[in-house]
Design a protein around this motif. Structure first.
Motif, PDB file in Angstrom:
ATOM      1  N   ASN A  34      78.795  74.682   0.511  1.00  0.00           N
ATOM      2  CA  ASN A  34      79.753  75.273  -0.074  1.00  0.00           C
ATOM      3  C   ASN A  34      80.303  76.791   0.904  1.00  0.00           C
ATOM      4  OD1 ASN A  34      78.299  75.688  -2.722  1.00  0.00           O
ATOM      5  ND2 ASN A  34      76.688  76.631  -2.425  1.00  0.00           N
ATOM      6  N   LEU A  35      80.063  76.593   2.637  1.00  0.00           N
ATOM      7  CA  LEU A  35      80.728  77.036   3.402  1.00  0.00           C
ATOM      8  C   LEU A  35      82.086  75.785   3.413  1.00  0.00           C
ATOM      9  CD1 LEU A  35      82.345  78.843   5.034  1.00  0.00           C
ATOM     10  CD2 LEU A  35      80.076  77.984   6.766  1.00  0.00           C
ATOM     11  N   TYR A  36      81.398  74.008   3.156  1.00  0.00           N
ATOM     12  CA  TYR A  36      82.816  73.430   3.605  1.00  0.00           C
ATOM     13  C   TYR A  36      83.355  73.370   3.054  1.00  0.00           C
ATOM     14  CZ  TYR A  36      84.043  68.298   4.766  1.00  0.00           C
ATOM     15  OH  TYR A  36      84.731  67.370   4.592  1.00  0.00           O
ATOM     16  N   LYS A  37      83.283  73.419   1.101  1.00  0.00           N
ATOM     17  CA  LYS A  37      84.254  72.698   0.162  1.00  0.00           C
ATOM     18  C   LYS A  37      85.044  74.341  -0.213  1.00  0.00           C
ATOM     19  CE  LYS A  37      84.076  72.891  -4.876  1.00  0.00           C
ATOM     20  NZ  LYS A  37      85.578  72.637  -4.671  1.00  0.00           N
ATOM     21  N   ALA A  38      84.744  75.506   0.358  1.00  0.00           N
ATOM     22  CA  ALA A  38      85.891  76.608   0.277  1.00  0.00           C
ATOM     23  C   ALA A  38      86.403  76.732   1.777  1.00  0.00           C
ATOM     24  CB  ALA A  38      85.008  78.330   0.301  1.00  0.00           C
ATOM     25  N   LEU A  39      86.144  76.288   2.852  1.00  0.00           N
ATOM     26  CA  LEU A  39      86.942  76.148   3.660  1.00  0.00           C
ATOM     27  C   LEU A  39      88.472  74.202   3.045  1.00  0.00           C
ATOM     28  CD1 LEU A  39      84.354  75.861   6.143  1.00  0.00           C
ATOM     29  CD2 LEU A  39      86.955  77.551   6.388  1.00  0.00           C
ATOM     30  N   SER A  40      87.715  73.263   3.048  1.00  0.00           N
ATOM     31  CA  SER A  40      88.327  72.751   2.877  1.00  0.00           C
ATOM     32  C   SER A  40      89.153  72.682   1.433  1.00  0.00           C
ATOM     33  CB  SER A  40      87.239  71.064   1.863  1.00  0.00           C
ATOM     34  OG  SER A  40      86.887  70.654   2.976  1.00  0.00           O
ATOM     35  N   ASP A  41      88.679  73.436   0.746  1.00  0.00           N
ATOM     36  CA  ASP A  41      90.000  73.599  -0.683  1.00  0.00           C
ATOM     37  C   ASP A  41      91.090  75.196   0.179  1.00  0.00           C
ATOM     38  OD1 ASP A  41      88.287  72.772  -2.276  1.00  0.00           O
ATOM     39  OD2 ASP A  41      87.410  74.522  -3.518  1.00  0.00           O
ATOM     40  N   ARG A  42      90.523  75.433   1.101  1.00  0.00           N
ATOM     41  CA  ARG A  42      92.162  76.535   2.145  1.00  0.00           C
ATOM     42  C   ARG A  42      92.828  75.678   3.033  1.00  0.00           C
ATOM     43  NH1 ARG A  42      88.508  78.862  -0.395  1.00  0.00           N
ATOM     44  NH2 ARG A  42      88.202  81.091  -1.458  1.00  0.00           N
ATOM     45  N   GLY A  43      92.009  74.263   2.862  1.00  0.00           N
ATOM     46  CA  GLY A  43      93.338  73.486   4.108  1.00  0.00           C
ATOM     47  C   GLY A  43      92.514  73.319   5.315  1.00  0.00           C
ATOM     48  N   ILE A  44      92.054  73.690   5.206  1.00  0.00           N
ATOM     49  CA  ILE A  44      90.958  73.979   7.220  1.00  0.00           C
ATOM     50  C   ILE A  44      90.025  72.689   6.828  1.00  0.00           C
ATOM     51  CG2 ILE A  44      89.631  75.020   8.221  1.00  0.00           C
ATOM     52  CD1 ILE A  44      90.150  78.246   6.201  1.00  0.00           C
ATOM     53  N   HIS A  45      90.731  71.940   7.869  1.00  0.00           N
ATOM     54  CA  HIS A  45      90.540  70.829   8.231  1.00  0.00           C
ATOM     55  C   HIS A  45      88.891  71.308   9.572  1.00  0.00           C
ATOM     56  CE1 HIS A  45      89.396  66.344  10.051  1.00  0.00           C
ATOM     57  NE2 HIS A  45      90.239  66.135   8.925  1.00  0.00           N
ATOM     58  N   THR A  46      87.474  71.138   8.011  1.00  0.00           N
ATOM     59  CA  THR A  46      86.391  71.059   8.714  1.00  0.00           C
ATOM     60  C   THR A  46      85.249  70.464   9.681  1.00  0.00           C
ATOM     61  OG1 THR A  46      86.178  73.018   7.783  1.00  0.00           O
ATOM     62  CG2 THR A  46      84.189  72.484   8.343  1.00  0.00           C
ATOM     63  N   PHE A  47      85.545  69.865  10.458  1.00  0.00           N
ATOM     64  CA  PHE A  47      84.304  68.468  10.577  1.00  0.00           C
ATOM     65  C   PHE A  47      82.785  68.722   9.959  1.00  0.00           C
ATOM     66  CE2 PHE A  47      80.593  66.628  12.614  1.00  0.00           C
ATOM     67  CZ  PHE A  47      81.034  64.778  12.694  1.00  0.00           C
TER      68      PHE A  47
END
Length: 148
Positions: A34-47
Motif C-alpha cells: 500500500n505504501l509503494y502504491k501511494a508513493l507511486s501514485d504521487r509520482g515518487i519513483h520508488t524501488f
C-alpha cells in the motif's frame, strides 16, 4: 560575480527517489504494498524489489546498484525482518552507503515495539542472538580450516 552554491555543483543523479527495504512475507501484501502504491501514485519513483529473494545471505550487485542510486530509504522493521541475514546484510549495506552523504533513512516499526529493536528484545533479540551464534560458528570453522 555570484558564487555558485555547493548543491548546484553536486551533479550525482538518483534513479530512485526512494528505496523500500522490507521483509516481503511480512508486509508485501499489506503495509509495504500500500505504501509503494501511494508513493507511486504521487509520482515518487520508488524501488521495491518485487521478486522473491533468492536463497542465501548476500545481496546481489543489482540490489547494491539500486541502493546506490537511491536518495531516501524506508526500512520497514517487521517482526521477522531481523530473522533473515539477507535483510540484515541489506540494511548494513544501506547504512554503510549513506554514511557521510547526508541521505535520509526512515525506520518504520510495523507491529514491532521500537524498544524491542533498540534493546534487542523479543523476536529481534532471538534473531540477532541466532545470527551471532552462526557468525561465531562460521568464524571458528574458518579459523580451523585455515590452519589445516
Amino acid at each position: 560575480m555570484a558564487m555558485q552554491s555547493s548543491s548546484s555543483s553536486f551533479s550525482y543523479r538518483f534513479s530512485n527517489d526512494l528505496f523500500l527495504s522490507f521483509r516481503g512475507e511480512d508486509t508485501r501484501r499489506s503495509f509495504t504494498g500500500n505504501l509503494y502504491k501511494a508513493l507511486s501514485d504521487r509520482g515518487i519513483h520508488t524501488f521495491m524489489d518485487d521478486k522473491k529473494i533468492p536463497r542465501g545471505d548476500q545481496i546481489t550487485s543489482g540490489l547494491e546498484k539500486e541502493i546506490e542510486e537511491s536518495r531516501i530509504f524506508i526500512i520497514v522493521l517487521s517482526k521477522n525482518y531481523a530473522s533473515s541475514s539477507f535483510y540484515l546484510n541489506e540494511l548494513d549495506y544501506i547504512l554503510k552507503f549513506i554514511k557521510g552523504k547526508g541521505l535520509l533513512v526512515l525506520p518504520v516499526f510495523y507491529k514491532v515495539d521500537p524498544s524491542d529493536v533498540r534493546n534487542h528484545a523479543s523476536s529481534y533479540g532471538e534473531s540477532l542472538a541466532n545470527h551471532e551464534k552462526k557468525f561465531n560458528a562460521d568464524k571458528e570453522t574458518f579459523k580451523c580450516n585455515c590452519w589445516k
